[in-house]
Design a protein around this motif. Sequence first.
Motif, PDB file in Angstrom:
ATOM      1  N   ALA A  52       0.845  -1.200   0.000  1.00 25.85           N
ATOM      2  CA  ALA A  52       0.000   0.000   0.000  1.00 25.85           C
ATOM      3  C   ALA A  52       0.879   1.248   0.000  1.00 25.85           C
ATOM      4  CB  ALA A  52      -0.929  -0.011   1.206  1.00 25.85           C
ATOM      5  N   GLU A  78      -5.366  -4.107  -6.433  1.00 23.93           N
ATOM      6  CA  GLU A  78      -5.867  -2.803  -6.877  1.00 23.93           C
ATOM      7  C   GLU A  78      -7.348  -2.938  -7.200  1.00 23.93           C
ATOM      8  OE1 GLU A  78      -3.397  -1.830 -10.183  1.00 23.93           O
ATOM      9  OE2 GLU A  78      -3.996  -3.589 -11.317  1.00 23.93           O
ATOM     10  N   LEU A 105     -13.427   0.663  -5.089  1.00 26.01           N
ATOM     11  CA  LEU A 105     -14.123   0.384  -3.838  1.00 26.01           C
ATOM     12  C   LEU A 105     -15.605   0.145  -4.103  1.00 26.01           C
ATOM     13  CD1 LEU A 105     -12.499   3.030  -1.466  1.00 26.01           C
ATOM     14  CD2 LEU A 105     -12.248   0.542  -1.317  1.00 26.01           C
ATOM     15  N   PRO A 115     -10.541   4.588  -5.346  1.00 21.59           N
ATOM     16  CA  PRO A 115     -10.060   4.528  -3.956  1.00 21.59           C
ATOM     17  C   PRO A 115      -9.262   5.767  -3.552  1.00 21.59           C
ATOM     18  CG  PRO A 115      -8.954   2.867  -5.327  1.00 21.59           C
ATOM     19  CD  PRO A 115     -10.043   3.462  -6.156  1.00 21.59           C
ATOM     20  N   TYR A 122     -11.174   8.103  -1.283  1.00 19.58           N
ATOM     21  CA  TYR A 122     -11.792   7.407  -0.150  1.00 19.58           C
ATOM     22  C   TYR A 122     -12.418   8.355   0.861  1.00 19.58           C
ATOM     23  CZ  TYR A 122      -7.915   8.595   3.007  1.00 19.58           C
ATOM     24  OH  TYR A 122      -7.027   9.269   3.792  1.00 19.58           O
ATOM     25  N   ILE A 176      -2.123   8.394  -2.740  1.00 19.85           N
ATOM     26  CA  ILE A 176      -2.920   7.472  -1.952  1.00 19.85           C
ATOM     27  C   ILE A 176      -2.729   6.070  -2.508  1.00 19.85           C
ATOM     28  CG2 ILE A 176      -5.298   6.804  -1.353  1.00 19.85           C
ATOM     29  CD1 ILE A 176      -5.901   9.890  -1.473  1.00 19.85           C
ATOM     30  N   VAL A 182      -3.996   2.066  -2.000  1.00 21.42           N
ATOM     31  CA  VAL A 182      -4.989   1.216  -1.336  1.00 21.42           C
ATOM     32  C   VAL A 182      -4.776  -0.228  -1.771  1.00 21.42           C
ATOM     33  CG1 VAL A 182      -7.455   0.791  -0.973  1.00 21.42           C
ATOM     34  CG2 VAL A 182      -6.641   3.123  -1.312  1.00 21.42           C
ATOM     35  N   GLU A 236      -6.003  -4.547  -0.558  1.00 16.85           N
ATOM     36  CA  GLU A 236      -6.767  -5.390   0.359  1.00 16.85           C
ATOM     37  C   GLU A 236      -5.775  -6.249   1.132  1.00 16.85           C
ATOM     38  OE1 GLU A 236      -9.983  -5.832   1.296  1.00 16.85           O
ATOM     39  OE2 GLU A 236     -10.555  -4.047   0.157  1.00 16.85           O
ATOM     40  N   THR A 243      -9.385  -3.704   3.854  1.00 22.27           N
ATOM     41  CA  THR A 243      -8.881  -2.560   3.098  1.00 22.27           C
ATOM     42  C   THR A 243      -7.831  -1.771   3.901  1.00 22.27           C
ATOM     43  OG1 THR A 243     -11.115  -2.476   2.253  1.00 22.27           O
ATOM     44  CG2 THR A 243      -9.667  -0.643   1.675  1.00 22.27           C
ATOM     45  N   ILE A 248      -5.395   1.592   3.724  1.00 17.58           N
ATOM     46  CA  ILE A 248      -5.219   2.861   3.002  1.00 17.58           C
ATOM     47  C   ILE A 248      -3.989   3.593   3.525  1.00 17.58           C
ATOM     48  CG2 ILE A 248      -6.279   5.091   2.462  1.00 17.58           C
ATOM     49  CD1 ILE A 248      -9.018   3.762   2.919  1.00 17.58           C
ATOM     50  N   HIS A 293      -2.029   7.183   2.852  1.00 24.77           N
ATOM     51  CA  HIS A 293      -2.268   8.484   2.240  1.00 24.77           C
ATOM     52  C   HIS A 293      -1.146   9.434   2.676  1.00 24.77           C
ATOM     53  CE1 HIS A 293      -5.374  12.022   1.732  1.00 24.77           C
ATOM     54  NE2 HIS A 293      -4.230  12.248   1.127  1.00 24.77           N
TER      55      HIS A 293
END
Lengths: 475, 152, 235
Positions: free
Chosen positions: A71, A237, A240, A256, A259, A369, A371, A373, A378, A380, A382
């Motif tokens: 991520a 990737e 969402l 995403p 978000y 950002i 993202v 899984e 999930t 994230i 940032h």
Amino acid sequence: MRRIEIDPVTRIEGHARITLQLGDDGRVRDARFHVDQFRGFEKLAVGRPFHEMPGLMARTCGICPISHLVASAKAGDALLAVAIPEPAIRLRRILHLAQILQSHALSFFYLSAPDLLLGMDADPARRNLVGLYDEEPELVRGGIALRAFGQEIIARMAGKRVHPAWVVPGGVATPIDAETRDFLLAGVPGAIATVEQALASFRMRLVGFEAEIQHFANFPSLFLGLVDTNGELEHYEGRLRVIDPTGARIVEGFDPARYQELIAEADEPDSYLKAPYFRAFGFPDGIYRVGPLARLRLVTRCGTPRADAALEIFRGRDASAGQASFLYHEARLIEMLFALERIEELAGHAELLDPDVRAHAGPNRREGIGVAEAPRGTLIHHYRIDADGLVTAVNLIIATGHNALAMNRGVLQVARHFVDGERLQEGMLNRVEAVIRAFDPCLACSTHALGKMPLAIRLFDAQGRVVDELRRSSR
Amino acid sequence: MTTLWIGLGNSLRRDDGVGARAAEILAAEGLRARAVFQPLPELALEIAAVQRVVFLDADLDDAPGVVRQRRIAPAADPEGGHRLDVPGLLALAARLARRGPEAWIVSIGILDVDAGEGFSTPVAAGFGEFLDCARHLAVTPSASHAARTHHG
Amino acid sequence: MSVYTLEIDGREVGARPGETILAVAREHQIEIPTLCSLEGLSTVGACRLCLTEVEGASRLLPACTTAVAEGMRVRTQSERIARYRRGILELLFAERNHQCAVCVSNGHCDLQALATSLGMDHVRVPYRDPLLSVDASHERFALDHNRCVLCTRCVRVCDEIEGAHTWDVAGRGIGSWIVSDLADPWGESSSCTGCGKCVQVCPTGALFEKGKAIGEMTKRTAFVPMLQHMRGRRR
Ligand code: SF4
Ligand code: SF4
Ligand code: FES
């Protein structure tokens, strides 16, 4: 106000406490899951060059460093604003699937299988991996081998460090060799056989768990996670998606990187954990769940044959079991199948060994950002940087954070059913803990020594005095 | 004549990482040593393949900086329902191999588990002894003989 | 030309007058740890890691700045020397913020390598944890003050080899730091030619190429004596 404290929750990877608050009528009024979370790491990163971030962020978590690595590198990609070479994406995907595999194997075989396969009320002295070994040696051997396989893939690709930094903004540091590819391909069939055996065992015993299915965080909530462009299972990737308790799509596919338009963060006063909720529904109606169960509900199909066959059986049961978080366990097994099938497919790609694995660039954007899984849901990352490429702000939302509100709700539900006034029973404790374990929370920055602290349950009366206490040692 | 050192702990939580740090140093010296976050069952595979395993661990209950070494046995009855601890791991290893290795634990009392690197003063002071103690547990032909006569 | 005879670690060796203990030891494959010294640059004796025992001298003397003398007896290894060297390293580590595990130079760092080879496995003095910044204003390079050991190799290479004299040391004692031009951001320096020599000679992760991830910054220093040699021939 009386409080029951369960401290720490054993067998989750880290350090946590559960507080149950009793109302004056002696019934559980509120439940809260406390974690020692990592806002400190966000501060640690400020002022550092963003190219260091993946390696630094991988260290925020001793449990699933690869997901943070991925991520974070993706957030770095966004800062570079360049296209990542295809071969690098394939390698990142394999690495990340190996992380999913080993993490799910840990959760299922090591932490949950003793309860699930020996029974929740089995003799505590036997209800552990060693006890399980005596009953089902092949399954335990297989589970150990499965996790070792995932770990070994990571070690071979990313290096034998505790916190590998092989994934970098722009791609990966080095290509892999034919030997590593052959290792990947050779390990898949045996691993698939183990997962299918476990799946069969699990399904057979499921009948014994009606009560758990009923009461293990069986409540309606939204689900959130990434899906690919065809609506199939995707961990690296995608877009969402959000569905409601009936499975209806509220959000079909959302970028995403935006978000923050989708979710807002509530501040939970006595926890360091952020508590995000679905913005459009407000707090607390916007409670949602992420993770394996959410992912399997969000997708149209997995996209690989064995996983899809397993998904069909799962879906038949899922509909009848309503919203039970208990099904997380089965969802993990299905995801393990998927990970293995996908690894095989990716490793067989003609250009797997292509040396073109990294795009070089300076910072071209001030905000990035990333993202992905992660095994638990999930994740994230940032970042904001200044013109020189130094980090000025970091926001992390980890899976356990997304699930925080749902976990509280789940614990409350179980506690209401199993906790009876001031009586503290071992069976109740196991079930409250089991709810938490079903969410498989990742309590990253924990210490291993703290995990050994004895389990203490305290019952407080309205004046805050301890009126009952139960302790057991985890040693 | 193989010895495996397993250092436990989180290196980003100060003293908690003392065992892991020691294992890293031993590995850098060319010994078969691994630094891990916590005891994990797959270690049983590796443990099952050696003659002696030495765990390097932090002990929050001991006086900070105090180093102790002791033999440990596989759990006869591993604690119920909890995470896998060191005796449990040994019990698993003993099942995977025909018989498990001789096992030792070297512990050091710790003080500070805040987020960060580096050790508290007492742990830093005791670290050299901790390392030496760990090193001396390497199996040598004579040492393993001594251990056998001592216990047999 | 006269030749001195002296003894290093019990070995009898010949040396030319004006040579340093370090140079003579190296000619005879006797290892002495160094940090601030670099072949091809002037010597400053800043780090003191090369301390040696010279018979008759009560203090330990730095090998890189001490000239040989006839009949000198030198020891490069002893319990006392080892203790001093470890102590110096501990001070270097405690003075600024070295987090090797997340450093661009992890695995390729002179300071880290010295800690390993001299057996400095932990720091007994309190960490100072100073708040220091990274100057990333240059287009291609960055200076992370957290990792700087003030060896001044960058200052010397820039002055003596490149001739730009971009770098200098400002402040005093523990408050010293490396500055470019008049303490301007590096990226605004009018003297810097962007040659990158300072980055290559920096023994730690203090000076690095932007875009390097953790453990990716490797350095080359062999060009320094080569350039010196070529210039000497031209003159
Ligand atoms: S400069 Fe060297 S010693 Fe300092 S943190 Fe980086 S690798 Fe470690
Ligand atoms: S920046 Fe590097 S070369 Fe310059 S003084 Fe600091 S450590 Fe030495
Ligand atoms: S090398 Fe001699 S003082 Fe630094």
